[in-house]
Motif scaffolding. Structure first.
Motif, PDB file in Angstrom:
ATOM      1  N   ASN A 189       0.882  -1.402  -0.110  1.00  0.00           N
ATOM      2  CA  ASN A 189      -0.105  -0.259   0.123  1.00  0.00           C
ATOM      3  C   ASN A 189       1.039   1.168   0.064  1.00  0.00           C
ATOM      4  OD1 ASN A 189      -2.305  -1.532   0.210  1.00  0.00           O
ATOM      5  ND2 ASN A 189      -2.343  -1.776   2.338  1.00  0.00           N
ATOM      6  N   LYS A 190       2.053   1.326  -0.726  1.00  0.00           N
ATOM      7  CA  LYS A 190       2.860   2.388  -0.680  1.00  0.00           C
ATOM      8  C   LYS A 190       3.144   3.046  -2.136  1.00  0.00           C
ATOM      9  CE  LYS A 190       3.805   2.316   3.702  1.00  0.00           C
ATOM     10  NZ  LYS A 190       5.082   1.912   4.229  1.00  0.00           N
ATOM     11  N   VAL A 191       3.135   4.230  -2.201  1.00  0.00           N
ATOM     12  CA  VAL A 191       3.235   4.465  -3.756  1.00  0.00           C
ATOM     13  C   VAL A 191       4.809   4.584  -4.113  1.00  0.00           C
ATOM     14  CG1 VAL A 191       3.227   6.500  -5.189  1.00  0.00           C
ATOM     15  CG2 VAL A 191       1.278   5.939  -3.513  1.00  0.00           C
ATOM     16  N   LEU A 192       5.612   4.873  -3.135  1.00  0.00           N
ATOM     17  CA  LEU A 192       7.082   5.092  -3.544  1.00  0.00           C
ATOM     18  C   LEU A 192       7.811   3.790  -3.978  1.00  0.00           C
ATOM     19  CD1 LEU A 192       9.273   7.298  -3.566  1.00  0.00           C
ATOM     20  CD2 LEU A 192       9.970   6.660  -1.421  1.00  0.00           C
ATOM     21  N   ARG A 193       8.395   3.708  -4.886  1.00  0.00           N
ATOM     22  CA  ARG A 193       9.135   2.712  -5.652  1.00  0.00           C
ATOM     23  C   ARG A 193      10.667   2.940  -5.243  1.00  0.00           C
ATOM     24  NH1 ARG A 193       5.013   0.800  -4.819  1.00  0.00           N
ATOM     25  NH2 ARG A 193       3.425   0.501  -6.170  1.00  0.00           N
ATOM     26  N   LYS A 194      11.400   2.376  -4.256  1.00  0.00           N
ATOM     27  CA  LYS A 194      12.859   2.582  -3.993  1.00  0.00           C
ATOM     28  C   LYS A 194      13.640   2.117  -4.700  1.00  0.00           C
ATOM     29  CE  LYS A 194      11.166   2.987   0.848  1.00  0.00           C
ATOM     30  NZ  LYS A 194      11.147   2.463   2.280  1.00  0.00           N
ATOM     31  N   PRO A 195      14.773   3.036  -4.883  1.00  0.00           N
ATOM     32  CA  PRO A 195      15.991   2.253  -5.798  1.00  0.00           C
ATOM     33  C   PRO A 195      16.809   1.313  -4.988  1.00  0.00           C
ATOM     34  CG  PRO A 195      16.000   4.643  -5.587  1.00  0.00           C
ATOM     35  CD  PRO A 195      15.205   4.426  -4.546  1.00  0.00           C
ATOM     36  N   GLY A 196      17.234   0.484  -5.625  1.00  0.00           N
ATOM     37  CA  GLY A 196      17.923  -0.864  -5.058  1.00  0.00           C
ATOM     38  C   GLY A 196      17.897  -2.092  -5.946  1.00  0.00           C
ATOM     39  N   LEU A 197      18.136  -3.300  -5.139  1.00  0.00           N
ATOM     40  CA  LEU A 197      18.234  -4.495  -6.014  1.00  0.00           C
ATOM     41  C   LEU A 197      17.095  -5.209  -5.222  1.00  0.00           C
ATOM     42  CD1 LEU A 197      19.106  -6.200  -8.289  1.00  0.00           C
ATOM     43  CD2 LEU A 197      20.902  -7.046  -6.471  1.00  0.00           C
ATOM     44  N   ALA A 198      15.770  -5.575  -6.068  1.00  0.00           N
ATOM     45  CA  ALA A 198      14.918  -6.340  -5.395  1.00  0.00           C
ATOM     46  C   ALA A 198      15.233  -7.975  -5.994  1.00  0.00           C
ATOM     47  CB  ALA A 198      13.389  -6.008  -5.854  1.00  0.00           C
ATOM     48  N   VAL A 199      15.287  -8.849  -5.148  1.00  0.00           N
ATOM     49  CA  VAL A 199      15.584 -10.223  -5.494  1.00  0.00           C
ATOM     50  C   VAL A 199      14.315 -11.264  -5.073  1.00  0.00           C
ATOM     51  CG1 VAL A 199      17.197 -12.205  -5.076  1.00  0.00           C
ATOM     52  CG2 VAL A 199      18.025  -9.829  -5.211  1.00  0.00           C
ATOM     53  N   VAL A 200      14.111 -12.235  -5.773  1.00  0.00           N
ATOM     54  CA  VAL A 200      13.421 -13.195  -5.419  1.00  0.00           C
ATOM     55  C   VAL A 200      14.245 -14.615  -5.976  1.00  0.00           C
ATOM     56  CG1 VAL A 200      11.744 -14.683  -6.638  1.00  0.00           C
ATOM     57  CG2 VAL A 200      10.917 -12.669  -6.323  1.00  0.00           C
ATOM     58  N   GLU A 201      14.452 -15.436  -4.756  1.00  0.00           N
ATOM     59  CA  GLU A 201      15.498 -16.527  -4.918  1.00  0.00           C
ATOM     60  C   GLU A 201      14.834 -17.764  -4.878  1.00  0.00           C
ATOM     61  OE1 GLU A 201      19.816 -18.030  -3.089  1.00  0.00           O
ATOM     62  OE2 GLU A 201      18.806 -16.150  -2.221  1.00  0.00           O
ATOM     63  N   PHE A 202      15.048 -18.702  -5.843  1.00  0.00           N
ATOM     64  CA  PHE A 202      14.378 -20.162  -5.847  1.00  0.00           C
ATOM     65  C   PHE A 202      15.437 -20.992  -5.284  1.00  0.00           C
ATOM     66  CE2 PHE A 202      11.958 -18.137  -9.169  1.00  0.00           C
ATOM     67  CZ  PHE A 202      10.747 -18.874  -9.118  1.00  0.00           C
ATOM     68  N   LEU A 203      15.170 -21.598  -4.128  1.00  0.00           N
ATOM     69  CA  LEU A 203      15.855 -22.382  -3.134  1.00  0.00           C
ATOM     70  C   LEU A 203      16.186 -23.849  -3.809  1.00  0.00           C
ATOM     71  CD1 LEU A 203      15.010 -20.776   0.168  1.00  0.00           C
ATOM     72  CD2 LEU A 203      17.093 -19.982  -1.443  1.00  0.00           C
ATOM     73  N   GLU A 204      16.782 -24.608  -3.136  1.00  0.00           N
ATOM     74  CA  GLU A 204      16.881 -26.080  -3.446  1.00  0.00           C
ATOM     75  C   GLU A 204      15.527 -26.695  -3.249  1.00  0.00           C
ATOM     76  OE1 GLU A 204      19.178 -28.006  -5.190  1.00  0.00           O
ATOM     77  OE2 GLU A 204      19.691 -26.148  -5.772  1.00  0.00           O
ATOM     78  N   PRO A 205      14.956 -27.729  -3.938  1.00  0.00           N
ATOM     79  CA  PRO A 205      13.804 -28.051  -3.523  1.00  0.00           C
ATOM     80  C   PRO A 205      13.798 -29.204  -2.457  1.00  0.00           C
ATOM     81  CG  PRO A 205      14.614 -29.359  -5.477  1.00  0.00           C
ATOM     82  CD  PRO A 205      15.595 -28.046  -5.354  1.00  0.00           C
TER      83      PRO A 205
END
Length: 242
Positions: A189-205
């Motif tokens: 629910n925030k408008v601001l998009r902050k600079p940086g590195l957003a990560v999604v990490e798939f881990l070992e099954p």
């Protein structure tokens, strides 16, 4: 300036939904591949625009699963949904029931084979979820579930619900845990998009066959540990001047 850029990005983000939705509608009506094409196209365009307009870079790490598996993901933001939906070939999300009535989004979720669940019914919701997943297995894909049941704030510790364990035990599929720090850059629910590195990490099954309690403990430990590491990495990016 960042707020203005974020506002402009949000306008484009939400305007693209009906535009792409209408363009792909004839194809999506006759073929589920059309729905997948629309979702992937929307995700790729918005992911490309995000660093250009807001300085928020995105990255998917780990081995992205294929075939019929369960993906159990940490959920902090709309952004982690976009990254996961784009990475998987045939994602099918377990989602709250209210979303099936959302314009455009509800139709495409249905055509993708997503599973709307009434979370307020608890035990009945789990039974309905299992029944719907069993029915949809005729069209295999990657079943995405959020073990905590909702979006969580970065760094917050929220209990894991039993639904993922029930699916794991019922269907014997491998489960891919997924960690993220996306909420640091795209808050709820925030408008601001902050600079940086957003990560999604798939881990070992986690392979099928474990006892449910041991599975749930393993799942939570892996996701939380990896998400804490990504959280620290994200904070370091946030502290750097733009």
């Amino acid at each position: 300036m960042m707020l203005i850029r974020s506002l402009a990005y949000n306008v484009i983000f939400y305007a693209l939904m009906p535009v792409i939705g209408l363009i792909a509608l004839p194809y999506a009506i006759v073929n589920r591949d059309g729905a997948q094409w629309a979702i992937h196209t929307f995700c790729r365009i918005t992911m490309w625009l995000l660093p250009v307009m807001c300085g928020t870079r995105v990255e998917v790490r780990g081995r992205v699963p294929e075939g019929e598996v369960i993906v159990a993901a940490k959920h902090q933001s709309f952004l982690d949904i976009v990254l996961i939906a784009n990475a998987l070939k045939r994602p099918k999300f377990i989602m709250k029931k209210q979303l099936k009535w959302a314009p455009i989004l509800g139709f495409y979720a249905w055509r993708m084979g997503c599973y709307p669940i009434d979370r307020g019914k608890r035990g009945q919701a789990i039974q309905d979820m299992v029944a719907k997943v069993r029915e949809e297995r005729r069209d295999p894909g990657q079943l995405v579930i959020y073990p905590q049941g909702t979006r969580t704030q970065p760094g917050a510790k929220v209990p894991y619900k039993i639904g993922t364990g029930v699916l794991y035990e019922e269907f014997g599929l491998d489960v891919y845990p997924v960690a993220t720090n996306a909420g640091l850059f795209w808050g709820r629910n925030k408008v601001l998009r902050k600079p940086g590195l957003a990560v999604v990490e798939f881990l070992e099954p986690i392979p099928g066959g474990m006892e449910r309690k041991a599975f749930m403990e393993t799942l939570e430990q892996r996701i939380e540990q990896a998400s804490d590491t990504l959280h620290d990495e994200g904070l370091a990016h946030l502290s750097k001047p733009v």
